[in-house]
Design a protein around this motif. Structure first.
Motif, mmCIF file in Angstrom:
data_model
loop_
_atom_site.group_PDB
_atom_site.id
_atom_site.type_symbol
_atom_site.label_atom_id
_atom_site.label_comp_id
_atom_site.label_asym_id
_atom_site.label_seq_id
_atom_site.Cartn_x
_atom_site.Cartn_y
_atom_site.Cartn_z
ATOM 1 N N ALA A 23 0.842 -1.206 0.000
ATOM 2 C CA ALA A 23 0.000 0.000 0.000
ATOM 3 C C ALA A 23 0.875 1.254 0.000
ATOM 4 O O ALA A 23 0.854 2.041 0.944
ATOM 5 C CB ALA A 23 -0.931 -0.006 1.200
ATOM 6 N N PRO A 24 1.654 1.458 -1.064
ATOM 7 C CA PRO A 24 2.572 2.607 -1.083
ATOM 8 C C PRO A 24 1.863 3.955 -1.068
ATOM 9 O O PRO A 24 2.444 4.954 -0.633
ATOM 10 C CB PRO A 24 3.367 2.414 -2.379
ATOM 11 N N GLY A 29 4.886 10.614 -0.018
ATOM 12 C CA GLY A 29 5.153 11.984 0.408
ATOM 13 C C GLY A 29 4.893 12.233 1.885
ATOM 14 O O GLY A 29 4.683 13.368 2.303
ATOM 15 N N LEU A 30 4.919 11.181 2.686
ATOM 16 C CA LEU A 30 4.545 11.284 4.088
ATOM 17 C C LEU A 30 5.472 12.210 4.881
ATOM 18 O O LEU A 30 4.996 13.042 5.658
ATOM 19 C CB LEU A 30 4.520 9.893 4.724
ATOM 20 N N LEU A 31 6.772 12.101 4.672
ATOM 21 C CA LEU A 31 7.692 12.938 5.447
ATOM 22 C C LEU A 31 7.523 14.416 5.125
ATOM 23 O O LEU A 31 7.528 15.268 6.026
ATOM 24 C CB LEU A 31 9.142 12.501 5.216
ATOM 25 N N THR A 32 7.337 14.737 3.863
ATOM 26 C CA THR A 32 7.107 16.135 3.479
ATOM 27 C C THR A 32 5.814 16.636 4.096
ATOM 28 O O THR A 32 5.754 17.760 4.609
ATOM 29 C CB THR A 32 7.044 16.255 1.945
ATOM 30 N N ARG A 33 4.800 15.813 4.086
ATOM 31 C CA ARG A 33 3.517 16.188 4.680
ATOM 32 C C ARG A 33 3.648 16.381 6.184
ATOM 33 O O ARG A 33 3.051 17.294 6.747
ATOM 34 C CB ARG A 33 2.459 15.120 4.372
ATOM 35 N N ARG A 34 4.423 15.528 6.837
ATOM 36 C CA ARG A 34 4.601 15.654 8.293
ATOM 37 C C ARG A 34 5.329 16.945 8.645
ATOM 38 O O ARG A 34 4.956 17.620 9.611
ATOM 39 C CB ARG A 34 5.370 14.453 8.842
#
Length: 178
Positions: A23-24, A29-34
């Motif tokens: 489930a990529p 973009g999770l780190l940028t969003r965090r």
């Protein structure tokens, strides 16, 4: 249990936890969003602290300084309440997290209530205060992009909109025995 053994357990904690390989879209973009969510929340908390400080300063003149003394307690309480109300809500996200489409998910099967949200925020701020580069870089080497405080608290940050679709697929496959 050591931190390394916690990192190497992929689906052992809860088998239905999303896997970046299958489930990529949940981790895209999770780190940028965090990081973006963090800065949005810092601005909101800064405005909240500024408003309380201005109010306390003005009230201090009318209360012979008692309001100034209360600021020592009012400011931390306001920050704690912000995290308890936002992370402890059914949305499980601060305002910044909601704006960047991410959500905090427990990994150990316990509910994410107000106390867990407060403790998560406290561990986050302690790890950021001690050494923020290590905390952020840590996420680059964990499969689910978890930071130190996520591993300690047993939480996982994922994108909200793909997560809803992921859980629906998981429920459907469990329902039909697929």
């Amino acid at each position: 249990m050591t931190m390394f053994s916690t990192m190497t357990q992929n689906a052992d904690i809860r088998p239905q936890l999303p896997d970046p390989a299958s489930a990529p879209e949940l981790f895209d973009g999770l780190l940028t969003r965090r990081v973006t969510a963090y800065f949005i929340d810092v601005v909101i908390l800064g405005a909240l602290v500024l408003a309380i400080t201005l109010l306390g300063t003005i009230l201090g003149f009318f209360t012979f300084g008692l309001a100034w003394v209360s600021l020592v307690f009012a400011l931390p309480v306001a920050i704690v309440v912000y995290y308890a109300v936002t992370l402890g809500s059914p949305r499980r996200a601060t305002v910044g997290m909601q704006m960047t489409d991410i959500v905090l998910t427990p990994t150990r099967g316990q509910p994410l209530d107000g106390w867990m949200a407060i403790l998560h925020a406290l561990v986050f701020w302690v790890t950021i205060w001690i050494c923020w580069p290590v905390t952020v870089l840590f996420a680059l080497f964990t499969p689910r992009r978890q930071m130190i405080h996520d591993l300690v608290m047993g939480t996982l940050m994922v994108r909200r909109s793909p997560m809803i679709q992921h859980w629906q697929r998981m429920r459907a496959s469990d329902q039909y025995g697929v």
